[in-house]
Scaffold this motif. Structure first.
Motif, mmCIF file in Angstrom:
data_model
loop_
_atom_site.group_PDB
_atom_site.id
_atom_site.type_symbol
_atom_site.label_atom_id
_atom_site.label_comp_id
_atom_site.label_asym_id
_atom_site.label_seq_id
_atom_site.Cartn_x
_atom_site.Cartn_y
_atom_site.Cartn_z
ATOM 1 N N VAL A 308 0.933 -1.212 -0.209
ATOM 2 C CA VAL A 308 -0.018 -0.016 -0.130
ATOM 3 C C VAL A 308 0.980 1.402 0.015
ATOM 4 C CG1 VAL A 308 -1.903 1.270 1.245
ATOM 5 C CG2 VAL A 308 -1.690 -1.244 1.268
ATOM 6 N N SER A 309 0.575 2.190 -0.866
ATOM 7 C CA SER A 309 1.369 3.443 -1.024
ATOM 8 C C SER A 309 0.563 4.585 -1.149
ATOM 9 C CB SER A 309 2.614 3.435 -2.065
ATOM 10 O OG SER A 309 1.774 3.226 -3.204
ATOM 11 N N LEU A 310 0.974 5.757 -0.647
ATOM 12 C CA LEU A 310 0.446 6.916 -0.872
ATOM 13 C C LEU A 310 1.525 8.077 -1.162
ATOM 14 C CD1 LEU A 310 -2.223 8.739 -0.835
ATOM 15 C CD2 LEU A 310 -1.543 9.099 1.675
ATOM 16 N N GLU A 311 1.438 8.685 -2.284
ATOM 17 C CA GLU A 311 2.202 9.467 -2.538
ATOM 18 C C GLU A 311 1.467 10.669 -3.441
ATOM 19 O OE1 GLU A 311 5.009 7.648 -5.166
ATOM 20 O OE2 GLU A 311 3.525 7.088 -6.672
ATOM 21 N N GLU A 312 2.127 11.962 -3.845
ATOM 22 C CA GLU A 312 1.872 13.002 -4.267
ATOM 23 C C GLU A 312 2.617 13.314 -5.619
ATOM 24 O OE1 GLU A 312 -0.170 17.221 -2.887
ATOM 25 O OE2 GLU A 312 1.771 16.762 -2.220
ATOM 26 N N THR A 313 1.980 13.747 -6.680
ATOM 27 C CA THR A 313 2.640 13.985 -7.995
ATOM 28 C C THR A 313 2.230 15.623 -7.845
ATOM 29 O OG1 THR A 313 1.084 13.485 -9.304
ATOM 30 C CG2 THR A 313 2.477 12.057 -8.938
ATOM 31 N N GLU A 316 -1.607 15.148 -8.884
ATOM 32 C CA GLU A 316 -2.690 14.501 -8.096
ATOM 33 C C GLU A 316 -1.888 13.683 -6.970
ATOM 34 O OE1 GLU A 316 -3.786 11.647 -11.210
ATOM 35 O OE2 GLU A 316 -1.930 10.302 -11.053
ATOM 36 N N ARG A 317 -2.903 13.103 -6.171
ATOM 37 C CA ARG A 317 -2.376 12.069 -4.969
ATOM 38 C C ARG A 317 -2.708 10.642 -5.546
ATOM 39 N NH1 ARG A 317 -4.761 16.652 -2.379
ATOM 40 N NH2 ARG A 317 -3.374 17.641 -1.179
ATOM 41 N N GLN A 318 -1.982 9.979 -5.296
ATOM 42 C CA GLN A 318 -1.909 8.640 -5.983
ATOM 43 C C GLN A 318 -2.021 7.541 -4.665
ATOM 44 O OE1 GLN A 318 0.769 7.406 -8.773
ATOM 45 N NE2 GLN A 318 -0.035 8.681 -10.564
ATOM 46 N N LEU A 319 -3.093 6.819 -4.436
ATOM 47 C CA LEU A 319 -3.183 5.760 -3.655
ATOM 48 C C LEU A 319 -3.360 4.361 -4.228
ATOM 49 C CD1 LEU A 319 -3.753 4.605 -0.696
ATOM 50 C CD2 LEU A 319 -6.439 5.080 -0.862
ATOM 51 N N THR A 320 -2.151 3.641 -4.003
ATOM 52 C CA THR A 320 -1.935 2.444 -4.802
ATOM 53 C C THR A 320 -2.005 1.048 -4.011
ATOM 54 O OG1 THR A 320 -0.440 3.440 -6.213
ATOM 55 C CG2 THR A 320 -0.359 1.064 -6.253
ATOM 56 N N ILE A 321 -2.942 0.085 -4.204
ATOM 57 C CA ILE A 321 -3.025 -0.955 -3.436
ATOM 58 C C ILE A 321 -2.510 -2.359 -4.513
ATOM 59 C CG2 ILE A 321 -4.352 -2.794 -2.121
ATOM 60 C CD1 ILE A 321 -5.618 0.833 -2.503
ATOM 61 N N GLN A 322 -1.583 -3.045 -3.999
ATOM 62 C CA GLN A 322 -0.817 -3.923 -5.165
ATOM 63 C C GLN A 322 -0.748 -5.250 -4.213
ATOM 64 O OE1 GLN A 322 2.829 -2.975 -7.012
ATOM 65 N NE2 GLN A 322 2.608 -4.789 -8.351
ATOM 66 N N ASP A 323 -1.156 -6.261 -5.081
ATOM 67 C CA ASP A 323 -1.061 -7.695 -4.350
ATOM 68 C C ASP A 323 -0.568 -8.597 -5.488
ATOM 69 O OD1 ASP A 323 -2.838 -9.187 -6.464
ATOM 70 O OD2 ASP A 323 -4.343 -7.809 -5.287
ATOM 71 N N ARG A 324 -0.236 -9.912 -5.082
ATOM 72 C CA ARG A 324 0.578 -10.633 -5.820
ATOM 73 C C ARG A 324 -0.291 -11.894 -6.014
ATOM 74 N NH1 ARG A 324 3.889 -7.854 -3.027
ATOM 75 N NH2 ARG A 324 5.781 -6.561 -4.043
ATOM 76 N N GLY A 325 -1.306 -11.896 -6.273
ATOM 77 C CA GLY A 325 -2.245 -12.922 -6.063
ATOM 78 C C GLY A 325 -2.804 -13.419 -7.780
ATOM 79 N N ILE A 326 -3.969 -13.851 -8.023
ATOM 80 C CA ILE A 326 -4.314 -14.604 -8.972
ATOM 81 C C ILE A 326 -4.574 -13.576 -10.101
ATOM 82 C CG2 ILE A 326 -5.613 -16.382 -7.707
ATOM 83 C CD1 ILE A 326 -8.411 -14.848 -8.469
ATOM 84 N N GLY A 327 -4.524 -12.289 -10.243
ATOM 85 C CA GLY A 327 -4.860 -11.351 -11.039
ATOM 86 C C GLY A 327 -6.204 -11.428 -11.594
ATOM 87 N N ILE A 328 -6.363 -10.515 -12.741
ATOM 88 C CA ILE A 328 -7.812 -10.286 -13.276
ATOM 89 C C ILE A 328 -7.553 -10.461 -14.889
ATOM 90 C CG2 ILE A 328 -9.757 -8.936 -13.586
ATOM 91 C CD1 ILE A 328 -9.157 -7.560 -11.166
ATOM 92 N N ALA A 329 -8.505 -11.344 -15.629
ATOM 93 C CA ALA A 329 -8.345 -11.423 -16.865
ATOM 94 C C ALA A 329 -8.664 -10.192 -17.451
ATOM 95 C CB ALA A 329 -9.324 -12.395 -17.413
#
Length: 389
Positions: A308-313, A316-329
């Protein structure tokens, strides 16, 4: 949502009217241009039909009045008679006479000329007419038609907006009825579900057989799921309604939400990279619900580390949630934000199919958007983009 529909209808109405208007104006211009050019050419043809050689030889060359000029050539191409303007470009005339064209429009010194040639028994006749006034008329016609198009566009846009507003009234009424029904049903279901859940907790204190306790646990899980669904339906029923917004410490909110999940799922690893002191105008509860949806999905569909990351450019402000799971087609990535769309949950829980729809609605209410980057078997990254104001 309905305002977005109204804008689309306005664009459709005004765009259709504008297209028809442009076609009509183009037709008006082309018709007038062809008519004026045909009149100019017919005038030259009428002059060329006269027995011009004989009349000039008798000294009657003044019947051809300016702005019509002429040149008479014999069979060898030598000039016999001519009445041309002093600044004429002789190269242009020779090139035209050597061509197979009957007519041609040329321009020099900001003046427009129509050239016409035909063969005679004794040589070749060239006629040239100054059509600058005609071209000026056509240019003024273009300016007038452009002004009409601009004015009509403004009027048609206003009319289209009014018509679109009337067209969405039945949609608005149906939407309001649906929202009231969903809200009322959710409120009515909350009380009995709370009573059922409380009764289950009391029964847990009683001595039950193993089979009875298993059944009770299943009933409790289903009841909790129903409570969760009712809460989601109530939140959807309030979609589009303005909610009070105040300054929110987004960094602190994300940090606390991540810590809450780390405590609740102590066997899972959640890495957080949060830029401090990022604030925005918003609803604290809704933003917390937004992040909760993505964290819950990441925990369900991945057994590995969650980032989980929160950063500012600059924009905009970007809130990112990344997993290493099954993925989405890729063919499902455009559908996952639809209500009640669940995809394949055969191995990863059940869900109601409302979470991502709710998350998208919350993001839009805060002026944000959601992007997705996912690969089957490798994981999924959701990025919530909040504009910096």
């Amino acid at each position: 949502m309905l305002e977005s529909i109204r804008k689309r209808l306005t664009l459709l109405f005004s765009g259709s009217f504008f297209l028809v208007l442009v076609l009509i104006l183009i037709g008006v211009y082309v018709t007038n241009a062809q008519l004026l050019n045909r009149m100019e050419l017919n005038q030259l043809k009428s002059v060329s039909d006269r027995d011009i050689f004989e009349r000039i030889e008798h000294g009657e060359d003044h019947f051809i009045r300016n702005p019509i000029y002429f040149q008479l050539l014999d069979g060898s191409g030598n000039e016999r008679y001519a009445s041309l303007p002093p600044d004429v470009e002789s190269k242009t005339l020779r090139r035209f006479l050597s061509s197979n064209d009957t007519t041609q429009q040329v321009e020099w010194d900001d003046r427009h000329f129509l050239l016409y040639q035909r063969s005679t028994e004794e040589g070749r006749l060239l006629l040239m007419k100054d059509i600058s006034p005609t071209e000026d008329t056509l240019q003024r016609l273009i300016a007038v038609l452009a002004g009409i198009a601009v004015l009509a566009t403004i009027v048609l846009t206003l009319v289209g907006y009014i018509l679109a507003g009337r067209a969405v009234i039945p949609v608005q009424q149906a939407f309001d009825r649906q929202r009231r029904f969903t809200s009322d049903a959710s409120h009515e279901l909350r009380t009995p579900l709370t009573i059922v859940y409380s009764g289950i907790e009391l029964l847990e204190a009683e001595s039950l057989s193993n089979e009875g306790r298993t059944i009770l646990e299943d009933v409790k899980a289903e009841t909790a799921g129903m409570q969760y669904l009712v809460s989601d339906l109530l939140l959807l029923a309030r979609e589009g309604q303005p909610s009070p917004k105040q300054e929110v410490d987004l960094s602190s909110l994300v940090q606390k939400t991540v810590e809450r999940f780390q405590h609740a799922y102590s066997n899972r690893v959640i890495h957080a990279s949060i830029m401090p002191d990022l604030r925005m105008k918003g609803d604290t509860h809704q933003l917390n619900r937004l992040l909760t949806v993505f964290l819950e999905n990441a925990l369900v569909y991945s057994d590995d580390v969650i980032d989980v990351s929160l950063e500012e450019t600059t924009t905009e402000r970007q809130l990112t949630i990344q997993d290493r799971g099954i993925g989405i087609a890729s063919n499902q990535q455009t559908k996952i934000f639809e209500r009640f769309y669940r995809g394949d949950h055969s191995r990863h829980g059940t869900g109601t199919g409302l979470g991502l729809s709710i998350a998208q609605s919350i993001a839009e209410q805060h002026g944000g958007t959601i992007s997705i980057d996912s690969t089957l078997g490798e994981g999924t990254r959701f990025i919530i983009h909040f504009p910096t104001l």
